[in-house]
Write a protein that holds these residues in place. Structure first.
Motif, PDB file in Angstrom:
ATOM      1  N   VAL A  42      29.179  -4.751  -8.085  1.00  0.00           N
ATOM      2  CA  VAL A  42      29.262  -5.191  -6.687  1.00  0.00           C
ATOM      3  C   VAL A  42      27.864  -5.634  -6.269  1.00  0.00           C
ATOM      4  CG1 VAL A  42      29.867  -4.591  -4.324  1.00  0.00           C
ATOM      5  CG2 VAL A  42      31.106  -3.539  -6.228  1.00  0.00           C
ATOM      6  N   GLY A  43      27.708  -6.926  -5.937  1.00  0.00           N
ATOM      7  CA  GLY A  43      26.408  -7.445  -5.530  1.00  0.00           C
ATOM      8  C   GLY A  43      25.797  -8.367  -6.569  1.00  0.00           C
ATOM      9  N   ARG A  44      25.144  -9.422  -6.097  1.00  0.00           N
ATOM     10  CA  ARG A  44      24.560 -10.409  -7.005  1.00  0.00           C
ATOM     11  C   ARG A  44      23.416  -9.831  -7.829  1.00  0.00           C
ATOM     12  NH1 ARG A  44      25.383 -13.706  -2.305  1.00  0.00           N
ATOM     13  NH2 ARG A  44      27.056 -15.215  -2.663  1.00  0.00           N
ATOM     14  N   LYS A  45      22.691  -8.873  -7.290  1.00  0.00           N
ATOM     15  CA  LYS A  45      21.589  -8.287  -8.038  1.00  0.00           C
ATOM     16  C   LYS A  45      22.092  -7.553  -9.283  1.00  0.00           C
ATOM     17  CE  LYS A  45      18.090  -9.659  -5.696  1.00  0.00           C
ATOM     18  NZ  LYS A  45      17.076 -10.533  -6.325  1.00  0.00           N
ATOM     19  N   ALA A  46      23.208  -6.857  -9.142  1.00  0.00           N
ATOM     20  CA  ALA A  46      23.789  -6.185 -10.306  1.00  0.00           C
ATOM     21  C   ALA A  46      24.311  -7.211 -11.313  1.00  0.00           C
ATOM     22  CB  ALA A  46      24.906  -5.247  -9.863  1.00  0.00           C
ATOM     23  N   VAL A  47      24.937  -8.284 -10.802  1.00  0.00           N
ATOM     24  CA  VAL A  47      25.463  -9.321 -11.693  1.00  0.00           C
ATOM     25  C   VAL A  47      24.330  -9.993 -12.457  1.00  0.00           C
ATOM     26  CG1 VAL A  47      26.689 -11.517 -11.767  1.00  0.00           C
ATOM     27  CG2 VAL A  47      27.507  -9.699 -10.255  1.00  0.00           C
ATOM     28  N   SER A  48      23.245 -10.351 -11.762  1.00  0.00           N
ATOM     29  CA  SER A  48      22.120 -11.009 -12.427  1.00  0.00           C
ATOM     30  C   SER A  48      21.420 -10.063 -13.406  1.00  0.00           C
ATOM     31  CB  SER A  48      21.120 -11.520 -11.388  1.00  0.00           C
ATOM     32  OG  SER A  48      20.596 -10.453 -10.618  1.00  0.00           O
ATOM     33  N   TYR A  49      21.388  -8.772 -13.075  1.00  0.00           N
ATOM     34  CA  TYR A  49      20.790  -7.781 -13.974  1.00  0.00           C
ATOM     35  C   TYR A  49      21.537  -7.754 -15.310  1.00  0.00           C
ATOM     36  CZ  TYR A  49      19.341  -3.129 -15.649  1.00  0.00           C
ATOM     37  OH  TYR A  49      18.880  -2.078 -16.414  1.00  0.00           O
ATOM     38  N   PHE A  50      22.861  -7.760 -15.247  1.00  0.00           N
ATOM     39  CA  PHE A  50      23.663  -7.728 -16.476  1.00  0.00           C
ATOM     40  C   PHE A  50      23.628  -9.078 -17.187  1.00  0.00           C
ATOM     41  CE2 PHE A  50      24.971  -3.730 -14.965  1.00  0.00           C
ATOM     42  CZ  PHE A  50      25.672  -3.074 -15.957  1.00  0.00           C
ATOM     43  N   ALA A  51      23.614 -10.172 -16.417  1.00  0.00           N
ATOM     44  CA  ALA A  51      23.576 -11.498 -17.037  1.00  0.00           C
ATOM     45  C   ALA A  51      22.266 -11.710 -17.780  1.00  0.00           C
ATOM     46  CB  ALA A  51      23.765 -12.575 -15.971  1.00  0.00           C
ATOM     47  N   PHE A  52      21.153 -11.264 -17.203  1.00  0.00           N
ATOM     48  CA  PHE A  52      19.846 -11.431 -17.849  1.00  0.00           C
ATOM     49  C   PHE A  52      19.797 -10.673 -19.169  1.00  0.00           C
ATOM     50  CE2 PHE A  52      15.440  -9.995 -18.489  1.00  0.00           C
ATOM     51  CZ  PHE A  52      14.788 -11.216 -18.537  1.00  0.00           C
ATOM     52  N   PRO A  66      41.984  14.712 -19.252  1.00  0.00           N
ATOM     53  CA  PRO A  66      42.533  14.326 -20.547  1.00  0.00           C
ATOM     54  C   PRO A  66      41.914  15.136 -21.678  1.00  0.00           C
ATOM     55  CG  PRO A  66      41.000  12.666 -19.753  1.00  0.00           C
ATOM     56  CD  PRO A  66      41.187  13.640 -18.629  1.00  0.00           C
ATOM     57  N   GLU A  67      42.676  15.313 -22.743  1.00  0.00           N
ATOM     58  CA  GLU A  67      42.164  16.091 -23.863  1.00  0.00           C
ATOM     59  C   GLU A  67      40.937  15.424 -24.486  1.00  0.00           C
ATOM     60  OE1 GLU A  67      45.289  16.679 -26.627  1.00  0.00           O
ATOM     61  OE2 GLU A  67      46.519  17.877 -25.266  1.00  0.00           O
ATOM     62  N   LYS A  68      40.964  14.104 -24.547  1.00  0.00           N
ATOM     63  CA  LYS A  68      39.835  13.362 -25.108  1.00  0.00           C
ATOM     64  C   LYS A  68      39.542  12.170 -24.207  1.00  0.00           C
ATOM     65  CE  LYS A  68      38.207  10.878 -29.199  1.00  0.00           C
ATOM     66  NZ  LYS A  68      38.556  10.366 -30.549  1.00  0.00           N
ATOM     67  N   VAL A  69      38.327  12.095 -23.711  1.00  0.00           N
ATOM     68  CA  VAL A  69      37.914  10.975 -22.864  1.00  0.00           C
ATOM     69  C   VAL A  69      37.295   9.907 -23.757  1.00  0.00           C
ATOM     70  CG1 VAL A  69      36.447  10.238 -20.958  1.00  0.00           C
ATOM     71  CG2 VAL A  69      37.519  12.503 -20.915  1.00  0.00           C
ATOM     72  N   GLU A  70      37.990   8.792 -23.882  1.00  0.00           N
ATOM     73  CA  GLU A  70      37.502   7.709 -24.740  1.00  0.00           C
ATOM     74  C   GLU A  70      36.703   6.662 -23.975  1.00  0.00           C
ATOM     75  OE1 GLU A  70      40.750   5.973 -26.793  1.00  0.00           O
ATOM     76  OE2 GLU A  70      41.417   7.846 -27.731  1.00  0.00           O
ATOM     77  N   ARG A  71      37.050   6.451 -22.717  1.00  0.00           N
ATOM     78  CA  ARG A  71      36.453   5.341 -21.982  1.00  0.00           C
ATOM     79  C   ARG A  71      36.258   5.746 -20.522  1.00  0.00           C
ATOM     80  NH1 ARG A  71      39.946   2.352 -23.490  1.00  0.00           N
ATOM     81  NH2 ARG A  71      39.003   1.675 -25.452  1.00  0.00           N
ATOM     82  N   ALA A  72      35.119   5.347 -19.947  1.00  0.00           N
ATOM     83  CA  ALA A  72      34.811   5.656 -18.548  1.00  0.00           C
ATOM     84  C   ALA A  72      34.409   4.374 -17.829  1.00  0.00           C
ATOM     85  CB  ALA A  72      33.690   6.686 -18.450  1.00  0.00           C
ATOM     86  N   ALA A  73      34.874   4.236 -16.604  1.00  0.00           N
ATOM     87  CA  ALA A  73      34.518   3.081 -15.771  1.00  0.00           C
ATOM     88  C   ALA A  73      33.412   3.481 -14.807  1.00  0.00           C
ATOM     89  CB  ALA A  73      35.732   2.584 -14.991  1.00  0.00           C
ATOM     90  N   VAL A  74      32.415   2.603 -14.669  1.00  0.00           N
ATOM     91  CA  VAL A  74      31.293   2.833 -13.761  1.00  0.00           C
ATOM     92  C   VAL A  74      31.221   1.656 -12.794  1.00  0.00           C
ATOM     93  CG1 VAL A  74      28.801   3.154 -13.546  1.00  0.00           C
ATOM     94  CG2 VAL A  74      30.029   4.153 -15.488  1.00  0.00           C
ATOM     95  N   VAL A  75      31.369   1.948 -11.509  1.00  0.00           N
ATOM     96  CA  VAL A  75      31.284   0.921 -10.461  1.00  0.00           C
ATOM     97  C   VAL A  75      29.893   1.020  -9.838  1.00  0.00           C
ATOM     98  CG1 VAL A  75      32.325  -0.046  -8.390  1.00  0.00           C
ATOM     99  CG2 VAL A  75      33.745   1.218 -10.025  1.00  0.00           C
ATOM    100  N   ILE A  76      29.123  -0.075  -9.907  1.00  0.00           N
ATOM    101  CA  ILE A  76      27.743  -0.091  -9.424  1.00  0.00           C
ATOM    102  C   ILE A  76      27.670  -0.913  -8.147  1.00  0.00           C
ATOM    103  CG2 ILE A  76      25.349  -0.624 -10.000  1.00  0.00           C
ATOM    104  CD1 ILE A  76      26.131  -0.543 -12.941  1.00  0.00           C
ATOM    105  N   PHE A  77      27.106  -0.325  -7.102  1.00  0.00           N
ATOM    106  CA  PHE A  77      26.941  -1.015  -5.819  1.00  0.00           C
ATOM    107  C   PHE A  77      25.470  -1.376  -5.642  1.00  0.00           C
ATOM    108  CE2 PHE A  77      30.704   1.587  -5.424  1.00  0.00           C
ATOM    109  CZ  PHE A  77      31.604   0.760  -4.763  1.00  0.00           C
ATOM    110  N   ALA A  78      25.177  -2.674  -5.694  1.00  0.00           N
ATOM    111  CA  ALA A  78      23.822  -3.172  -5.469  1.00  0.00           C
ATOM    112  C   ALA A  78      23.862  -4.106  -4.256  1.00  0.00           C
ATOM    113  CB  ALA A  78      23.281  -3.872  -6.720  1.00  0.00           C
TER     114      ALA A  78
END
Length: 300
Positions: free
Chosen positions: A119-129, A71-83
């Protein structure tokens, strides 16, 4: 002195109980790692073949498609984290999260907004904390991944990728996971799935080589549209299998280290208990001898 002996005995029992738990977890991970490695080896050729096919078709078809077009301009990127869903695996989850944070910092420095899929409870708890938002999360299958979960993740990120940026769509898709190298080495890996960066497994044609010929039915666009979800799902499933094998290997290594530390504690506390018991016996003997001497002196 008796109280000190009881304290050492209780610590020895606690260390022995801990060793039983860590040893059992080590054996469980050791029994599962073989199957996890077999699944990684079985999925690798298919994932590589799909990537090569998509790369070759997109490269040699000379068609402007969303799969490969930057794309000419990248405004948003998705990051999938596997923990992982469970702990006691050393730095397994923290290394993936650290790599994701470094990637996010790089993307933000380039003026891109980052949205997360976990993906994974450790990643979820990391973001929730840290009270940080994530678009979606999947838990419960990190040690034994299923293709249904990979398909759900792929459907979610592809649907977001196909949305216009003005409606909240993303322009890039990145995945962060631990790649299984060996039983003692698991390396955090960052891969950009979309748009495709390189042609994997396809060599550039020489001066006298002919480009591969492709026939598309009904047309190139529909073929690439059909290959897009297959490509994403295969790469995500392979990443999940790599992450699962890495998790088992990391947990086995961590539990072996914990069992060795428990053995050391048991030896140290046993030595201290024996010293305390010897001191108590020596003191008792000294008291008996002293009392006997006192009695013999009083009779004279």
């Amino acid at each position: 002195m008796g109280a000190q002996l009881r304290v050492y005995t209780q610590k020895i029992k606690s260390a022995q109980t801990t060793k039983k738990i860590t040893r059992a977890m080590e054996l469980i991970s050791a029994s599962r790692i073989q199957k996890a490695q077999q699944r990684v080896a079985a999925s690798g050729p298919y994932s590589r073949a799909v990537t090569q096919a998509v790369s070759a078709v997109a490269t040699f078809s000379n068609v402007d498609h969303i799969l490969t077009t930057e794309p000419e301009k990248v405004e948003r990127a998705a990051v999938v984290i596997f923990a992982s869903d469970r702990g006691l695996a050393g730095a397994f989850s923290s290394s993936a999260l650290k790599a994701a944070e470094e990637l996010a910092s790089l993307l933000r420095s380039e003026g891109k907004e980052v949205v997360y899929y976990l993906v994974g409870r450790k990643a979820v708890s990391y973001f929730a904390f840290r009270r940080r938002a994530a678009e979606e999360s999947w838990t419960g299958e990190t040690d034994q991944p299923t293709f249904e979960t990979a398909k759900a993740i792929g459907d979610a990120v592809v649907a977001r990728f196909l949305q216009p940026a003005s409606e909240g769509g993303v322009d890039e898709i990145h995945i962060v996971y631990n790649r299984f190298v060996s039983m003692v080495s698991q390396v955090p890996e960052v891969v950009r799935l979309l748009p495709l960066e390189v042609v994997e497994g396809v060599e550039e044609p020489g001066d006298h080589d002919l480009l591969p010929l492709y026939e598309f039915e009904p047309d190139v666009g529909l073929v690439l549209d059909s290959l897009l979800p297959v490509y994403i799902e295969s790469r995500i499933f392979n990443a999940m299998l790599q992450s699962a094998a890495s998790e088992h290997a990391a947990r086995q290594k961590a539990m072996k280290s914990a069992s060795d530390n428990a053995d050391k504690l048991i030896r140290d506390f046993t030595r201290l208990r024996n010293n305390a018991r010897q001191s108590e016996i020596t003191q008792q003997i000294a008291e008996i001898v002293g009392g006997a001497d006192a009695l013999s002196s009083s009779k004279k």
